[in-house]
Scaffold this active site. Structure first.
Site, PDB file in Angstrom:
ATOM      1  CG  ASN A 220      -2.148  -0.800   0.760  1.00 17.29           C
ATOM      2  OD1 ASN A 220      -2.309  -1.465  -0.520  1.00 17.29           O
ATOM      3  ND2 ASN A 220      -2.928  -1.030   1.486  1.00 17.29           N
ATOM      4  CB  CYS A 272      -7.222   0.271   2.153  1.00 16.06           C
ATOM      5  SG  CYS A 272      -8.420  -0.514   2.987  1.00 16.06           S
ATOM      6  CE  LYS A 275      -6.695   1.047   7.802  1.00 18.40           C
ATOM      7  NZ  LYS A 275      -5.862   0.492   8.397  1.00 18.40           N
TER       8      LYS A 275
HETATM    9  C1  UGA Z   1      -6.642  -0.367  -1.972  1.00 14.22           C
HETATM   10  C2  UGA Z   1      -5.139  -1.527  -2.273  1.00 14.22           C
HETATM   11  O1  UGA Z   1      -4.746  -0.521  -4.347  1.00 14.22           O
HETATM   12  C3  UGA Z   1      -5.458  -2.678  -2.188  1.00 14.22           C
HETATM   13  O2  UGA Z   1      -4.626  -4.091  -2.972  1.00 14.22           O
HETATM   14  C4  UGA Z   1      -5.845  -3.356  -1.212  1.00 14.22           C
HETATM   15  O3  UGA Z   1      -5.775  -4.394  -0.586  1.00 14.22           O
HETATM   16  C5  UGA Z   1      -6.690  -2.287   0.024  1.00 14.22           C
HETATM   17  O4  UGA Z   1      -6.219  -0.703  -0.385  1.00 14.22           O
HETATM   18  C6  UGA Z   1      -6.744  -2.748   1.376  1.00 14.22           C
HETATM   19  O5  UGA Z   1      -5.546  -1.536   2.376  1.00 14.22           O
HETATM   20  O6  UGA Z   1      -7.647  -2.832   1.325  1.00 14.22           O
HETATM   21  P1  UGA Z   1      -8.642   0.922  -2.192  1.00 14.22           P
HETATM   22  O7  UGA Z   1      -8.643   0.992  -1.202  1.00 14.22           O
HETATM   23  O8  UGA Z   1      -9.907  -0.148  -2.239  1.00 14.22           O
HETATM   24  O9  UGA Z   1      -7.184  -0.422  -2.444  1.00 14.22           O
HETATM   25  O10 UGA Z   1      -8.369   1.530  -3.442  1.00 14.22           O
HETATM   26  P2  UGA Z   1      -7.636   1.335  -4.301  1.00 14.22           P
HETATM   27  O11 UGA Z   1      -7.816   0.901  -6.121  1.00 14.22           O
HETATM   28  O12 UGA Z   1      -6.042   1.621  -4.542  1.00 14.22           O
HETATM   29  O13 UGA Z   1      -7.650   2.791  -5.301  1.00 14.22           O
HETATM   30  C7  UGA Z   1      -7.450   4.367  -3.624  1.00 14.22           C
HETATM   31  C8  UGA Z   1      -7.443   5.430  -4.210  1.00 14.22           C
HETATM   32  O14 UGA Z   1      -6.048   5.547  -4.704  1.00 14.22           O
HETATM   33  C9  UGA Z   1      -8.609   6.261  -4.556  1.00 14.22           C
HETATM   34  O15 UGA Z   1      -8.761   7.276  -4.337  1.00 14.22           O
HETATM   35  C10 UGA Z   1      -7.994   6.025  -6.008  1.00 14.22           C
HETATM   36  O16 UGA Z   1      -8.886   7.311  -6.838  1.00 14.22           O
HETATM   37  C11 UGA Z   1      -6.764   6.686  -5.811  1.00 14.22           C
HETATM   38  N1  UGA Z   1      -5.883   6.214  -7.593  1.00 14.22           N
HETATM   39  C12 UGA Z   1      -5.784   4.731  -7.550  1.00 14.22           C
HETATM   40  C13 UGA Z   1      -5.571   7.636  -8.038  1.00 14.22           C
HETATM   41  O17 UGA Z   1      -5.748   8.784  -7.704  1.00 14.22           O
HETATM   42  N2  UGA Z   1      -4.424   7.314  -8.481  1.00 14.22           N
HETATM   43  C14 UGA Z   1      -4.981   6.027  -9.431  1.00 14.22           C
HETATM   44  O18 UGA Z   1      -3.227   6.133 -10.339  1.00 14.22           O
HETATM   45  C15 UGA Z   1      -4.716   4.923  -8.833  1.00 14.22           C
END
Ligand code: UGA
Length: 447
Positions: A220, A272, A275
């Site tokens: 993460n 996730c 934090k």
């Molecule tokens: C994240 C991780 O990707 C998972 O692998 C992990 O299991 C999970 O946390 C966890 O610890 O349980 P998630 O919180 O569902 O998953 O969301 P992400 O898809 O990682 O996106 C996180 C944030 O980053 C979102 O707000 C998204 O909009 C942002 N983001 C993502 C960007 O601003 N730019 C990007 O290129 C990709």
């Protein structure tokens, strides 16, 4: 097709039925096991037992119903009942940020282990931690188990599911990580549970407790760093006159860099990434290696600046103070395909503009109910058109498919001024400009 459960199969208890636990319980049942899901939240148990998923997760409700009907899946408020029925106990409870520091609050994890011991965990039982925890937690919990339930084993097997893709990520993960103590039976038993997943080609990394815990927070931290890297490049592009989208697409051709998580915009949120990077830093400080992770505070700072820059761009687009100006906001969830608003950058931008005096109307396909409960002073609507009606600037804050597909020509008559700020780099600037809109985005020049 799920296999038919045999009497020698592991019987599974999943403690905690939030995003992680509910998905895990359903997917374990889908793999053919008898599963009981336990939670202290009686309403959650009632809804899950009735075939209702208490949050938005594509595909999960159909699988929940299927497995409830097949009789493989039950939910209960009683940990004693679960310990009676099951021999493998997955800990899937939340580890939120503490109120007084960046560290993780482990009280639910500790309560789960104490509860298992009090409920009479047997010497043949296996406890599998899936919650995201600071490194050292499993070693401490293993000692607690050794004292309270001699013979019971502990493994740590972190979960990497993404909201919005939770079912697929659980049934077909990129990898399985088994953190086990030497000489035990945990690895063999986990390989039995995940036999189908492993047969499908999923790689397995077997390691110790400490490394398994670290894999999760390191993953993460890496993802958050990648997002903040491209958002830092967006800041440089803004100052120098470059285009961060073209920069990212050129970087992505290098297979060592890749294109994923290089989407510049208003930054990362959710339950996730924010934090976890703070808890990782807090733990590194405790271990005396705070310097090694000092860059994560910069990652956090870049992420916070992305919000400030989006608000500044909105002010610029409005040509001055937001007071009494009409703003349409598309998106409230922290990302598409989710109704999760925890640490949502979209709502942070909308609320900052509202506090600055703007009349902000927000539409989101799934997160309005959750958002309204936490942001009672924002105005929520039930359609894109009503959110943008009379707007002097429209903000795209969560890149739902529905928003990506919007026809700018159809939307134009509904707004007071055709100005769009693409906070997620999700719209086609050429299409919007051709329809008469002023298109602005973080890290992209005004053309
Ligand atoms: C994240 C991780 O990707 C998972 O692998 C992990 O299991 C999970 O946390 C966890 O610890 O349980 P998630 O919180 O569902 O998953 O969301 P992400 O898809 O990682 O996106 C996180 C944030 O980053 C979102 O707000 C998204 O909009 C942002 N983001 C993502 C960007 O601003 N730019 C990007 O290129 C990709």
């Amino acid at each position: 097709m799920p296999s038919v459960s045999r009497s020698t199969d592991p019987r599974i208890n999943v403690i905690g039925t939030g995003y992680l636990g509910a998905t895990h319980a359903v997917c374990m049942a889908e793999l053919g096991f008898d599963v009981i899901g336990v939670d202290i939240d009686a309403d959650r148990i009632r809804r899950l037992s009735g075939g209702e998923v208490p949050f938005y997760e594509p595909g999960l409700e159909a699988l929940l119903r299927k497995n409830l009907e097949a009789g493989r899946l039950t939910f209960s408020g009683s940990l004693a009942e679960a310990v009676d029925q099951a021999d493998v106990h997955f800990i899937c409870v939340g580890t939120p940020q503490r109120h007084d520091s960046g560290a993780a609050d482990l009280r639910h994890v500790d309560a789960a282990v104490s509860g298992l011991i009090a409920a009479g965990l047997g010497p043949a039982d296996l406890v599998v931690g899936k919650s995201t925890v600071p490194t050292g937690t499993a070693t401490r919990l293993a000692a607690k188990l050794a004292a309270g339930a001699p013979g019971a084993e502990l493994a740590w097997s972190p979960e990497f599911l993404r909201e919005g893709f939770a079912v697929d990520d659980t049934l077909r993960p990129d990898r399985l990580v088994f953190g086990v103590a030497p000489g035990g039976t945990a690895e063999r038993r986990l390989r039995t549970i995940y036999a189908r997943t492993i047969d499908d080609g999923t790689p397995v990394v077997v390691t110790d407790h400490t490394t398994a815990e670290l894999v999760k927070v390191a993953a993460n931290a890496f993802l958050a760093t990648k997002i903040s890297f491209i958002n830092a490049m967006a800041e440089v592009c803004e100052a120098a006159g470059g285009d961060v989208v073209e920069l990212a697409s050129a970087l992505a051709h290098d297979a060592r860099i890749g294109h994923r998580f290089l989407q510049a915009g208003i930054g990362f949120g959710g339950g996730c990434l924010p934090k976890d990077i703070r808890a990782f830093q807090a733990r590194a400080d405790e271990l005396g290696v705070g310097r090694a992770l000092a860059f994560l505070s910069e990652v956090d700072a870049v992420n916070a600046r992305a919000l400030t820059r989006a608000v500044a761009l909105a002010r610029e687009a409005l040509g001055g103070s937001p007071t009494n100006r009409v703003v349409g906001a598309l998106g409230a969830a922290f990302k598409p395909n989710s109704d999760d608003i925890r640490d949502s950058p979209a709502l942070a931008v909308a609320e900052t503009l509202r506090r600055a005096g703007a009349h902000v109307s927000v539409y989101d396909p799934a997160a309005v109910v959750n958002a309204r409960a936490c942001y009672p002073n924002l105005r929520f609507t039930d359609s894109v058109v009503s959110a943008v009606a009379g707007a002097e600037v429209v903000l795209l804050l969560t890149e739902w498919h529905e928003f990506r597909e919007l026809d700018p020509a159809v939307l134009r008559p509904h707004v007071a001024r055709p100005v769009v700020i693409d906070g997620r780099g999700a719209l086609d600037p050429g299409r919007w400009r051709a329809a008469g809109w002023t298109y602005r985005a973080l890290g992209r020049p005004q053309r």
